[in-house]
Design an enzyme around this catalytic site. Structure first.
Site, short mmCIF file in Angstrom:
data_model
loop_
_atom_site.label_atom_id
_atom_site.label_comp_id
_atom_site.label_asym_id
_atom_site.label_seq_id
_atom_site.Cartn_x
_atom_site.Cartn_y
_atom_site.Cartn_z
CE1 TYR A 1 13.08 39.38 -5.15
CE2 TYR A 1 13.63 41.65 -5.62
CZ TYR A 1 13.34 40.66 -4.71
OH TYR A 1 13.31 40.96 -3.38
CG ASP B 1 15.76 45.68 -2.80
OD1 ASP B 1 16.70 45.63 -1.99
OD2 ASP B 1 15.01 44.71 -3.03
CE LYS C 1 16.86 42.04 -1.56
NZ LYS C 1 15.99 42.27 -2.71
CG HIS D 1 17.07 36.84 -1.22
ND1 HIS D 1 16.83 37.08 -2.55
CD2 HIS D 1 15.98 37.32 -0.57
CE1 HIS D 1 15.65 37.67 -2.70
NE2 HIS D 1 15.11 37.82 -1.51
N1 NAP Z 1 14.50 40.36 1.00
C1 NAP Z 1 13.38 39.71 0.76
O1 NAP Z 1 13.24 38.52 1.09
C2 NAP Z 1 12.28 40.43 0.07
C3 NAP Z 1 11.02 39.83 -0.03
C4 NAP Z 1 10.01 40.56 -0.65
C5 NAP Z 1 10.26 41.82 -1.14
N2 NAP Z 1 11.52 42.38 -1.08
C6 NAP Z 1 11.83 43.74 -1.60
O2 NAP Z 1 10.97 44.67 -0.98
C7 NAP Z 1 10.20 45.33 -1.99
C8 NAP Z 1 8.82 45.67 -1.48
O3 NAP Z 1 8.10 44.51 -1.13
P1 NAP Z 1 6.83 43.99 -1.98
O4 NAP Z 1 7.03 44.38 -3.39
O5 NAP Z 1 6.65 42.55 -1.66
O6 NAP Z 1 5.61 44.72 -1.35
P2 NAP Z 1 5.11 46.22 -1.05
O7 NAP Z 1 6.03 47.23 -1.60
O8 NAP Z 1 4.75 46.26 0.39
O9 NAP Z 1 3.73 46.25 -1.84
C9 NAP Z 1 3.68 46.21 -3.21
C10 NAP Z 1 2.23 46.08 -3.60
O10 NAP Z 1 1.49 47.24 -3.20
C11 NAP Z 1 0.97 47.92 -4.33
N3 NAP Z 1 1.16 49.36 -4.08
C12 NAP Z 1 2.30 50.07 -4.17
N4 NAP Z 1 2.10 51.34 -3.81
C13 NAP Z 1 0.80 51.46 -3.49
C14 NAP Z 1 0.00 52.53 -3.06
N5 NAP Z 1 0.51 53.74 -2.85
N6 NAP Z 1 -1.33 52.29 -2.81
C15 NAP Z 1 -1.85 51.07 -3.01
N7 NAP Z 1 -1.14 49.99 -3.41
C16 NAP Z 1 0.19 50.19 -3.66
C17 NAP Z 1 1.76 47.41 -5.53
O11 NAP Z 1 0.97 47.38 -6.68
P3 NAP Z 1 1.38 48.11 -8.07
O12 NAP Z 1 2.77 47.73 -8.42
O13 NAP Z 1 0.36 47.55 -9.02
O14 NAP Z 1 1.20 49.57 -7.83
C18 NAP Z 1 2.09 45.97 -5.09
O15 NAP Z 1 0.98 45.10 -5.33
C19 NAP Z 1 10.19 44.32 -3.13
O16 NAP Z 1 9.73 44.88 -4.34
C20 NAP Z 1 11.60 43.84 -3.11
O17 NAP Z 1 12.47 44.78 -3.72
C21 NAP Z 1 12.52 41.68 -0.48
#
Ligand code: NAP
Length: 287
Positions: A54, A49, A79, A112
């Site tokens: 980004y 994704d 997106k 998005h």
């Molecule tokens: N559509 C939208 O508006 C929107 C908005 C936000 C995000 N997204 C998508 O959704 C994806 C996920 O959301 P997100 O990246 O905001 O947050 P997330 O996946 O909930 O959390 C990521 C955070 O958690 C840490 N992490 C990952 N695995 C872990 C584990 N097993 N234990 C402890 N910490 C862990 C990561 O650090 P490290 O990388 O340092 O491990 C990072 O700081 C995004 O990457 C993006 O592709 C979409």
């Protein structure tokens, strides 16, 4: 449906298979994304994704190439950013994403964020309809295998459906303990839309994984808090997109298919208070 590993897939309303856990790349800088995506594919992720905003699409595309895996074996989402809404700009933005991703098609393209009334007043619905019309044409031209939305709440979807010729197949919304959107998930699923969870682990700044209830449930299953949280989403048939740039966490986040949370555990997690995260209200955002 029983999900067994990262290649297990849901079937979208139009028959396209979508691997049931994706790999997120938000806040992964372009300098890191190339290697991170390659590693994620080596770990077994087949669903990536990204988004134009980004600023890592080129690196994501390069990482896919570096992996040596056939493009057809990867489910790739991008997106449309908010500044590019409207028919012509959407078509141009899509083509620019394809180019940066070094691919000839996308598996999924999402709007998005909905244009909201706060910013666009009475014009919001018409702008979303025009943007959607562009996605429909890209889909009809087979440049994208599935089209969908992100951050559209059921009322935005209902508005869009008044003019849509093709129904959205996916809606990617913020879902994590403390920000559960349970009613919205049920409504979207009842519309035949697959719900994806962004920030499935709580995202930056959240304390979800330090929560005592989640930790206790994790200990009871011999799993980690992250695995419990992802499992809680999977058991709602919500598709999580965990992001990590660390291989051990990529593996940890993929190891979520060998245990089941009880209804009581599901309920306990659903009842947890807000523990931070982005917690964005699409009707209130200024972007
Ligand atoms: N559509 C939208 O508006 C929107 C908005 C936000 C995000 N997204 C998508 O959704 C994806 C996920 O959301 P997100 O990246 O905001 O947050 P997330 O996946 O909930 O959390 C990521 C955070 O958690 C840490 N992490 C990952 N695995 C872990 C584990 N097993 N234990 C402890 N910490 C862990 C990561 O650090 P490290 O990388 O340092 O491990 C990072 O700081 C995004 O990457 C993006 O592709 C979409």
């Amino acid at each position: 449906m029983e999900l067994k590993d990262l290649t297990s897939a849901y079937t979208l309303a139009n028959g396209i298979a979508i691997p049931a856990v994706g790999y997120g790349t938000f806040r992964t800088p372009a300098t890191v994304a190339r290697q991170a995506v390659k590693t994620a594919i080596e770990v077994g992720y087949r669903h990536i994704d990204t988004a134009a905003v980004y600023e890592n699409e080129e690196a994501v595309g390069q990482g896919i190439k570096d992996s040596g895996i056939d493009r057809d074996s990867i489910f790739l989402t991008s997106k449309l950013w908010n500044t590019e809404r409207g028919y012509d700009k959407t078509i141009a933005a899509f083509e620019a994403s394809l180019k940066r991703l070094q691919t000839t098609y996308l598996d999924l393209y999402l709007i998005h964020w909905p244009a909201n009334q706060k910013q666009f007043g009475d014009q919001a619905a018409a702008l979303n309809a025009e943007t959607w019309r562009a996605l429909e044409d890209l889909y009809k031209q087979r440049k994208v295998k599935a089209i969908g939305l992100s951050n559209f709440m059921p009322h935005h979807v209902a508005e869009l459906l008044k003019t849509a010729k093709i129904r959205p197949q996916v809606d990617q919304i913020e879902v994590h303990p403390g920000w559960t959107h349970q009613e919205e998930i049920k409504k979207l699923q009842a519309m035949g839309i697959l719900v994806e969870a962004w920030a499935p682990l709580g995202g930056q700044g959240a304390t979800v994984m330090e929560n005592e209830t989640i930790k206790q449930i994790a200990t009871a299953h011999g799993k980690t808090p992250a695995q419990v949280v992802l499992r809680w989403e999977i058991q709602q048939e919500v598709l999580p997109l965990p992001k990590s740039v660390h291989e051990h966490r990529m593996r940890e986040n993929a190891d979520v298919f060998d245990f089941t949370l009880s209804p009581a555990e599901m309920g306990k997690i659903a009842a947890l208070p807000n523990m931070g995260g982005q917690c964005a209200d699409p009707d209130e955002v200024d972007y």
